[in-house]
Design a protein around this motif. Sequence first.
Motif, PDB file in Angstrom:
ATOM      1  N   LEU A 270       0.819  -1.207   0.000  1.00 40.70           N
ATOM      2  CA  LEU A 270       0.000   0.000   0.000  1.00 40.70           C
ATOM      3  C   LEU A 270       0.856   1.262   0.000  1.00 40.70           C
ATOM      4  CD1 LEU A 270      -2.928  -0.899   2.398  1.00 40.70           C
ATOM      5  CD2 LEU A 270      -2.801  -1.076  -0.072  1.00 40.70           C
ATOM      6  N   SER A 271       1.307   1.646  -1.182  1.00 44.24           N
ATOM      7  CA  SER A 271       1.988   2.931  -1.325  1.00 44.24           C
ATOM      8  C   SER A 271       0.951   4.002  -0.996  1.00 44.24           C
ATOM      9  CB  SER A 271       2.469   3.084  -2.768  1.00 44.24           C
ATOM     10  OG  SER A 271       1.354   3.090  -3.639  1.00 44.24           O
ATOM     11  N   PRO A 272       1.392   5.215  -0.712  1.00 45.66           N
ATOM     12  CA  PRO A 272       0.404   6.266  -0.404  1.00 45.66           C
ATOM     13  C   PRO A 272      -0.665   6.424  -1.491  1.00 45.66           C
ATOM     14  CG  PRO A 272       2.590   7.013   0.197  1.00 45.66           C
ATOM     15  CD  PRO A 272       2.768   5.675  -0.495  1.00 45.66           C
ATOM     16  N   SER A 273      -0.264   6.331  -2.765  1.00 36.65           N
ATOM     17  CA  SER A 273      -1.275   6.520  -3.817  1.00 36.65           C
ATOM     18  C   SER A 273      -2.257   5.344  -3.862  1.00 36.65           C
ATOM     19  CB  SER A 273      -0.622   6.733  -5.183  1.00 36.65           C
ATOM     20  OG  SER A 273       0.039   5.566  -5.607  1.00 36.65           O
ATOM     21  N   ARG A 274      -1.764   4.119  -3.645  1.00 39.00           N
ATOM     22  CA  ARG A 274      -2.684   2.959  -3.611  1.00 39.00           C
ATOM     23  C   ARG A 274      -3.604   3.038  -2.415  1.00 39.00           C
ATOM     24  NH1 ARG A 274       1.903  -1.129  -4.834  1.00 39.00           N
ATOM     25  NH2 ARG A 274       2.053  -0.853  -7.069  1.00 39.00           N
ATOM     26  N   SER A 275      -3.031   3.443  -1.294  1.00 39.41           N
ATOM     27  CA  SER A 275      -3.808   3.585  -0.074  1.00 39.41           C
ATOM     28  C   SER A 275      -4.924   4.614  -0.281  1.00 39.41           C
ATOM     29  CB  SER A 275      -2.880   4.027   1.052  1.00 39.41           C
ATOM     30  OG  SER A 275      -3.405   3.667   2.276  1.00 39.41           O
ATOM     31  N   ASN A 276      -4.578   5.741  -0.891  1.00 35.33           N
ATOM     32  CA  ASN A 276      -5.578   6.776  -1.185  1.00 35.33           C
ATOM     33  C   ASN A 276      -6.642   6.239  -2.117  1.00 35.33           C
ATOM     34  OD1 ASN A 276      -4.224   8.604   0.386  1.00 35.33           O
ATOM     35  ND2 ASN A 276      -3.190   9.604  -1.316  1.00 35.33           N
ATOM     36  N   GLY A 277      -6.222   5.469  -3.125  1.00 34.98           N
ATOM     37  CA  GLY A 277      -7.167   4.909  -4.080  1.00 34.98           C
ATOM     38  C   GLY A 277      -8.139   3.952  -3.421  1.00 34.98           C
ATOM     39  N   LEU A 278      -7.616   3.067  -2.561  1.00 34.09           N
ATOM     40  CA  LEU A 278      -8.488   2.121  -1.866  1.00 34.09           C
ATOM     41  C   LEU A 278      -9.415   2.842  -0.900  1.00 34.09           C
ATOM     42  CD1 LEU A 278      -6.044  -0.824  -1.267  1.00 34.09           C
ATOM     43  CD2 LEU A 278      -8.133  -0.906  -2.623  1.00 34.09           C
ATOM     44  N   ASN A 279      -8.896   3.891  -0.267  1.00 35.94           N
ATOM     45  CA  ASN A 279      -9.758   4.697   0.608  1.00 35.94           C
ATOM     46  C   ASN A 279     -10.873   5.347  -0.200  1.00 35.94           C
ATOM     47  OD1 ASN A 279      -8.990   4.485   3.360  1.00 35.94           O
ATOM     48  ND2 ASN A 279      -7.075   5.510   2.858  1.00 35.94           N
ATOM     49  N   ALA A 280     -10.560   5.757  -1.426  1.00 34.31           N
ATOM     50  CA  ALA A 280     -11.587   6.348  -2.298  1.00 34.31           C
ATOM     51  C   ALA A 280     -12.655   5.306  -2.644  1.00 34.31           C
ATOM     52  CB  ALA A 280     -10.946   6.898  -3.572  1.00 34.31           C
ATOM     53  N   VAL A 281     -12.233   4.054  -2.867  1.00 39.24           N
ATOM     54  CA  VAL A 281     -13.185   2.970  -3.161  1.00 39.24           C
ATOM     55  C   VAL A 281     -14.093   2.745  -1.951  1.00 39.24           C
ATOM     56  CG1 VAL A 281     -13.449   0.520  -3.719  1.00 39.24           C
ATOM     57  CG2 VAL A 281     -11.654   1.852  -4.841  1.00 39.24           C
ATOM     58  N   LEU A 282     -13.482   2.651  -0.766  1.00 33.62           N
ATOM     59  CA  LEU A 282     -14.271   2.434   0.456  1.00 33.62           C
ATOM     60  C   LEU A 282     -15.216   3.608   0.705  1.00 33.62           C
ATOM     61  CD1 LEU A 282     -14.862   0.641   2.911  1.00 33.62           C
ATOM     62  CD2 LEU A 282     -12.981   1.787   4.106  1.00 33.62           C
ATOM     63  N   GLN A 283     -14.731   4.818   0.457  1.00 28.68           N
ATOM     64  CA  GLN A 283     -15.552   6.015   0.630  1.00 28.68           C
ATOM     65  C   GLN A 283     -16.760   5.972  -0.311  1.00 28.68           C
ATOM     66  OE1 GLN A 283     -14.924   7.936   3.218  1.00 28.68           O
ATOM     67  NE2 GLN A 283     -16.884   8.835   2.692  1.00 28.68           N
ATOM     68  N   ARG A 284     -16.511   5.541  -1.542  1.00 29.98           N
ATOM     69  CA  ARG A 284     -17.596   5.430  -2.532  1.00 29.98           C
ATOM     70  C   ARG A 284     -18.619   4.381  -2.085  1.00 29.98           C
ATOM     71  NH1 ARG A 284     -21.088   7.245  -5.307  1.00 29.98           N
ATOM     72  NH2 ARG A 284     -21.567   6.415  -7.363  1.00 29.98           N
ATOM     73  N   MET A 285     -18.135   3.275  -1.514  1.00 37.23           N
ATOM     74  CA  MET A 285     -19.057   2.244  -0.982  1.00 37.23           C
ATOM     75  C   MET A 285     -19.937   2.846   0.108  1.00 37.23           C
ATOM     76  SD  MET A 285     -16.465  -0.962  -0.606  1.00 37.23           S
ATOM     77  CE  MET A 285     -16.000  -1.990  -2.016  1.00 37.23           C
ATOM     78  N   ARG A 286     -19.298   3.626   0.977  1.00 33.89           N
ATOM     79  CA  ARG A 286     -20.050   4.245   2.080  1.00 33.89           C
ATOM     80  C   ARG A 286     -21.082   5.237   1.546  1.00 33.89           C
ATOM     81  NH1 ARG A 286     -14.646   4.798   5.781  1.00 33.89           N
ATOM     82  NH2 ARG A 286     -14.847   2.787   6.834  1.00 33.89           N
ATOM     83  N   GLU A 287     -20.717   5.961   0.471  1.00 31.36           N
ATOM     84  CA  GLU A 287     -21.677   6.908  -0.130  1.00 31.36           C
ATOM     85  C   GLU A 287     -22.858   6.163  -0.725  1.00 31.36           C
ATOM     86  OE1 GLU A 287     -19.428   9.151  -3.007  1.00 31.36           O
ATOM     87  OE2 GLU A 287     -18.137   9.993  -1.452  1.00 31.36           O
ATOM     88  N   LEU A 288     -22.574   5.046  -1.424  1.00 23.86           N
ATOM     89  CA  LEU A 288     -23.661   4.259  -2.006  1.00 23.86           C
ATOM     90  C   LEU A 288     -24.576   3.707  -0.918  1.00 23.86           C
ATOM     91  CD1 LEU A 288     -21.714   2.245  -4.738  1.00 23.86           C
ATOM     92  CD2 LEU A 288     -23.392   4.045  -5.149  1.00 23.86           C
ATOM     93  N   ALA A 289     -23.989   3.354   0.224  1.00 27.81           N
ATOM     94  CA  ALA A 289     -24.757   2.743   1.311  1.00 27.81           C
ATOM     95  C   ALA A 289     -25.499   3.767   2.172  1.00 27.81           C
ATOM     96  CB  ALA A 289     -23.816   1.912   2.189  1.00 27.81           C
ATOM     97  N   ALA A 290     -25.116   5.041   2.015  1.00 26.62           N
ATOM     98  CA  ALA A 290     -25.726   6.079   2.883  1.00 26.62           C
ATOM     99  C   ALA A 290     -27.174   6.345   2.517  1.00 26.62           C
ATOM    100  CB  ALA A 290     -24.918   7.360   2.792  1.00 26.62           C
TER     101      ALA A 290
END
Length: 134
Positions: free
Chosen positions: A114-134
Motif C-alpha cells: 500500500l503505497s500512499p497513492s494505492r492507499s488513497n485509491g483504496l480509501n476512495a473505493v471504500l468512501q464510494r461504498m459508504r456513499e452508495l450505502a448512505a
Amino acid sequence: MSLPAEAVTALETFQNAASWEQRARLLMQWGERLPALSAVDKVDANRVHGCESQVWLVGSLEDGHWQFEASSDARLIRGLVALLLARVNGLSAAELRQVDLPEWFNQLGLSRQLSPSRSNGLNAVLQRMRELAA
C-alpha cells in the motif's frame, strides 16, 4: 465485529503464506477471480475518482446487506480491490462505516503493497461504498 466468510478465507490464506512473494502471487490470483463487470457498468458514473488506476464500482442492497462488484484496469489494484470486497460484501451500512482499511491490509500482511497513492485509491473505493450505502 465478525468477519464475512470470504474475509476469513482471505485472512487464513494470506496469513499462511510463507513469504512476501507468495502473498504477492496470491494477490494477483484474487484479482483474477474477480468477475468481470459488464460494459454497461463500466461507465463514468460508476468510476471511482481518486484512484490513479481506473476502478469501477457498483453496489446493491439485499436484505439489509450490501453486495459490491468492482473492476480495475490494473492487475495489482484488482487484487487489492478483490480483498476489499471480501472484507465488505455482506455488511450492513453501519458495519461498512466501521471498516478499518489499514488494519485489514495489515492483518493480511499486505501493508507493504500500500503505497500512499494505492492507499488513497483504496480509501476512495471504500468512501464510494459508504456513499452508495448512505
